[in-house]
Design an enzyme around this catalytic site. Structure first.
Site, mmCIF file in Angstrom:
data_model
loop_
_atom_site.group_PDB
_atom_site.id
_atom_site.type_symbol
_atom_site.label_atom_id
_atom_site.label_comp_id
_atom_site.label_asym_id
_atom_site.label_seq_id
_atom_site.Cartn_x
_atom_site.Cartn_y
_atom_site.Cartn_z
ATOM 1 N N HIS A 29 -13.500 -30.423 -31.199
ATOM 2 C CA HIS A 29 -13.685 -29.220 -30.371
ATOM 3 C C HIS A 29 -12.716 -29.146 -29.206
ATOM 4 O O HIS A 29 -12.855 -28.285 -28.338
ATOM 5 C CB HIS A 29 -15.135 -29.089 -29.869
ATOM 6 C CG HIS A 29 -16.116 -28.746 -30.951
ATOM 7 N ND1 HIS A 29 -17.332 -28.143 -30.711
ATOM 8 C CD2 HIS A 29 -16.061 -28.933 -32.296
ATOM 9 C CE1 HIS A 29 -17.979 -27.965 -31.851
ATOM 10 N NE2 HIS A 29 -17.232 -28.449 -32.820
ATOM 11 N N HIS A 83 -13.299 -30.803 -35.640
ATOM 12 C CA HIS A 83 -14.470 -31.592 -35.265
ATOM 13 C C HIS A 83 -14.548 -31.972 -33.787
ATOM 14 O O HIS A 83 -15.628 -31.947 -33.214
ATOM 15 C CB HIS A 83 -14.640 -32.864 -36.111
ATOM 16 C CG HIS A 83 -15.787 -33.733 -35.677
ATOM 17 N ND1 HIS A 83 -17.108 -33.350 -35.824
ATOM 18 C CD2 HIS A 83 -15.830 -34.945 -35.069
ATOM 19 C CE1 HIS A 83 -17.894 -34.310 -35.349
ATOM 20 N NE2 HIS A 83 -17.145 -35.282 -34.874
ATOM 21 N N ASP A 120 -13.515 -24.731 -35.188
ATOM 22 C CA ASP A 120 -14.984 -24.708 -35.221
ATOM 23 C C ASP A 120 -15.622 -23.518 -34.492
ATOM 24 O O ASP A 120 -15.783 -23.541 -33.270
ATOM 25 C CB ASP A 120 -15.554 -26.002 -34.626
ATOM 26 C CG ASP A 120 -15.062 -27.257 -35.349
ATOM 27 O OD1 ASP A 120 -13.841 -27.365 -35.590
ATOM 28 O OD2 ASP A 120 -15.895 -28.132 -35.658
ATOM 29 N N GLU A 128 -18.718 -24.947 -39.423
ATOM 30 C CA GLU A 128 -19.850 -25.891 -39.494
ATOM 31 C C GLU A 128 -20.819 -25.756 -38.321
ATOM 32 O O GLU A 128 -21.912 -26.295 -38.365
ATOM 33 C CB GLU A 128 -19.333 -27.333 -39.565
ATOM 34 C CG GLU A 128 -18.638 -27.783 -38.290
ATOM 35 C CD GLU A 128 -18.871 -29.237 -37.918
ATOM 36 O OE1 GLU A 128 -19.395 -29.991 -38.750
ATOM 37 O OE2 GLU A 128 -18.542 -29.593 -36.775
ATOM 38 N N ASN A 129 -20.410 -25.032 -37.262
ATOM 39 C CA ASN A 129 -21.286 -24.851 -36.094
ATOM 40 C C ASN A 129 -21.646 -23.390 -35.868
ATOM 41 O O ASN A 129 -22.049 -23.005 -34.765
ATOM 42 C CB ASN A 129 -20.617 -25.389 -34.822
ATOM 43 C CG ASN A 129 -20.154 -26.816 -34.935
ATOM 44 O OD1 ASN A 129 -18.956 -27.083 -34.903
ATOM 45 N ND2 ASN A 129 -21.077 -27.739 -35.106
ATOM 46 N N ASN A 187 -19.449 -32.356 -40.724
ATOM 47 C CA ASN A 187 -20.641 -33.201 -40.673
ATOM 48 C C ASN A 187 -21.928 -32.391 -40.522
ATOM 49 O O ASN A 187 -23.019 -32.906 -40.759
ATOM 50 C CB ASN A 187 -20.523 -34.215 -39.531
ATOM 51 C CG ASN A 187 -20.210 -33.584 -38.190
ATOM 52 O OD1 ASN A 187 -19.206 -32.877 -38.052
ATOM 53 N ND2 ASN A 187 -21.061 -33.809 -37.216
ATOM 54 N N HIS A 188 -21.824 -31.117 -40.132
ATOM 55 C CA HIS A 188 -23.032 -30.286 -39.999
ATOM 56 C C HIS A 188 -23.345 -29.475 -41.262
ATOM 57 O O HIS A 188 -24.203 -28.582 -41.224
ATOM 58 C CB HIS A 188 -22.893 -29.339 -38.801
ATOM 59 C CG HIS A 188 -22.994 -30.045 -37.475
ATOM 60 N ND1 HIS A 188 -24.166 -30.608 -37.015
ATOM 61 C CD2 HIS A 188 -22.052 -30.317 -36.541
ATOM 62 C CE1 HIS A 188 -23.946 -31.172 -35.840
ATOM 63 N NE2 HIS A 188 -22.663 -31.025 -35.531
ATOM 64 N N HIS A 202 -11.852 -33.039 -41.287
ATOM 65 C CA HIS A 202 -12.855 -32.988 -40.227
ATOM 66 C C HIS A 202 -13.136 -34.418 -39.761
ATOM 67 O O HIS A 202 -13.842 -35.168 -40.426
ATOM 68 C CB HIS A 202 -14.113 -32.316 -40.795
ATOM 69 C CG HIS A 202 -15.043 -31.841 -39.741
ATOM 70 N ND1 HIS A 202 -14.840 -30.673 -39.036
ATOM 71 C CD2 HIS A 202 -16.173 -32.375 -39.237
ATOM 72 C CE1 HIS A 202 -15.816 -30.512 -38.174
ATOM 73 N NE2 HIS A 202 -16.640 -31.534 -38.268
#
Ligand code: FE2
Ligand code: FE2
Length: 259
Positions: free
Chosen positions: A178, A176, A8, A39-40, A68-69, A151
């Site tokens: 992290h 996910h 991520d 995603e981040n 999810n983001h 994820h």
């Protein structure tokens, strides 16, 4: 086939350490293809924009995975639909923009890259295991090389996916949480696996977010607007080597820290 998968990428800090470190990493780990969960990657850590994606491509990332983001930035919706270099979880609704898997030319071969999202402590999604079955049956018509980014939140669901796909996918990496896990291994059937690749971004926050905000939230349980931490950075990745038949030979964890 040699694959570098980066965990991520979180905010400007994640992009900056990637830009600074990728050339050196590729000297030690000569990857044929670089993939990253992005995603981040937006400046606030929420989702991604087409502009940020271009920055990542310029640095040398070839394929982006999401999570999810995925839907946090409205301007990314059309880009997700149009750009074949990005995948979002395949078990999102069939009408959601974008694709659950894609292919990337690597030398004379092709690598399939798929994305799935877990359900435990995550949200109401279609079954990721059924989605994986569908994805693999379609992908295997075309190539034996297949990497899946699962994820997900809990190690048990991640391990369940790894074992479910052992001998069927070349690589099952998870993202996910992290936090990089130390359980990288080659599962029976020669599938490379790790429960979480870890995060690329601010090191001294909590999962990338300013730690004071997170500590306060755990104590008073009040809503808070997340801001990304500053200061030291880290880069988390795995390096996977696949044999010519698509089976995994090795998986190695990479964690680089910088000021
Ligand atoms: Fe996530
Ligand atoms: Fe994330």
């Amino acid at each position: 086939m040699r694959i570098l998968f980066i965990g991520d990428i979180t905010g400007a800090a994640g992009i900056s350490i990637l830009r600074a470190q990728l050339p050196r990493i590729l000297e030690d780990y000569p990857a044929d293809v670089v993939i990253a969960n992005a995603e981040n990657a937006a400046p606030n850590g929420r989702g991604i924009t087409p502009k940020i994606a271009e920055q990542l491509y310029d640095i040398g990332v070839e394929i982006l995975t999401m999570g999810n983001h995925t839907w946090d930035q409205r301007e990314a919706y059309q880009w997700l639909a149009d750009d074949m270099r990005v995948v979002r979880p395949a078990n999102f609704h069939v009408d959601a923009p974008g694709r659950g898997y894609t292919f990337c030319k690597v030398g004379k071969s092709e690598l399939a890259i798929g994305n799935l999202i877990g359900r435990t402590y995550m949200g109401l999604y279609a079954c990721p295991f059924e989605a994986a079955d569908r994805m693999l049956s379609e992908v295997k018509e075309r190539t034996p090389f297949c990497l899946i980014d699962f994820h997900a939140e809990v190690t048990s669901e991640k391990l369940a996916m790894g074992w479910y796909l052992a001998g069927r996918a070349s690589v099952v990496v998870s993202t996910h949480t992290h936090v990089q896990t130390a359980d990288e291994r080659i599962l029976p059937g020669k599938t490379a696996f790790i429960s979480d690749v870890g995060m690329t971004g601010p090191r001294d926050g909590i999962l990338g977010v300013k730690r004071d905000l997170i500590i306060k939230r755990f104590i008073d349980q009040m809503p808070v607007r997340f801001e990304l931490a500053e200061g030291a950075k880290q880069l988390s990745a795995v390096y996977v080597v696949l044999a010519d038949d698509g089976r995994a030979q090795s998986i190695e964890r990479i964690l680089i820290v910088s000021d």
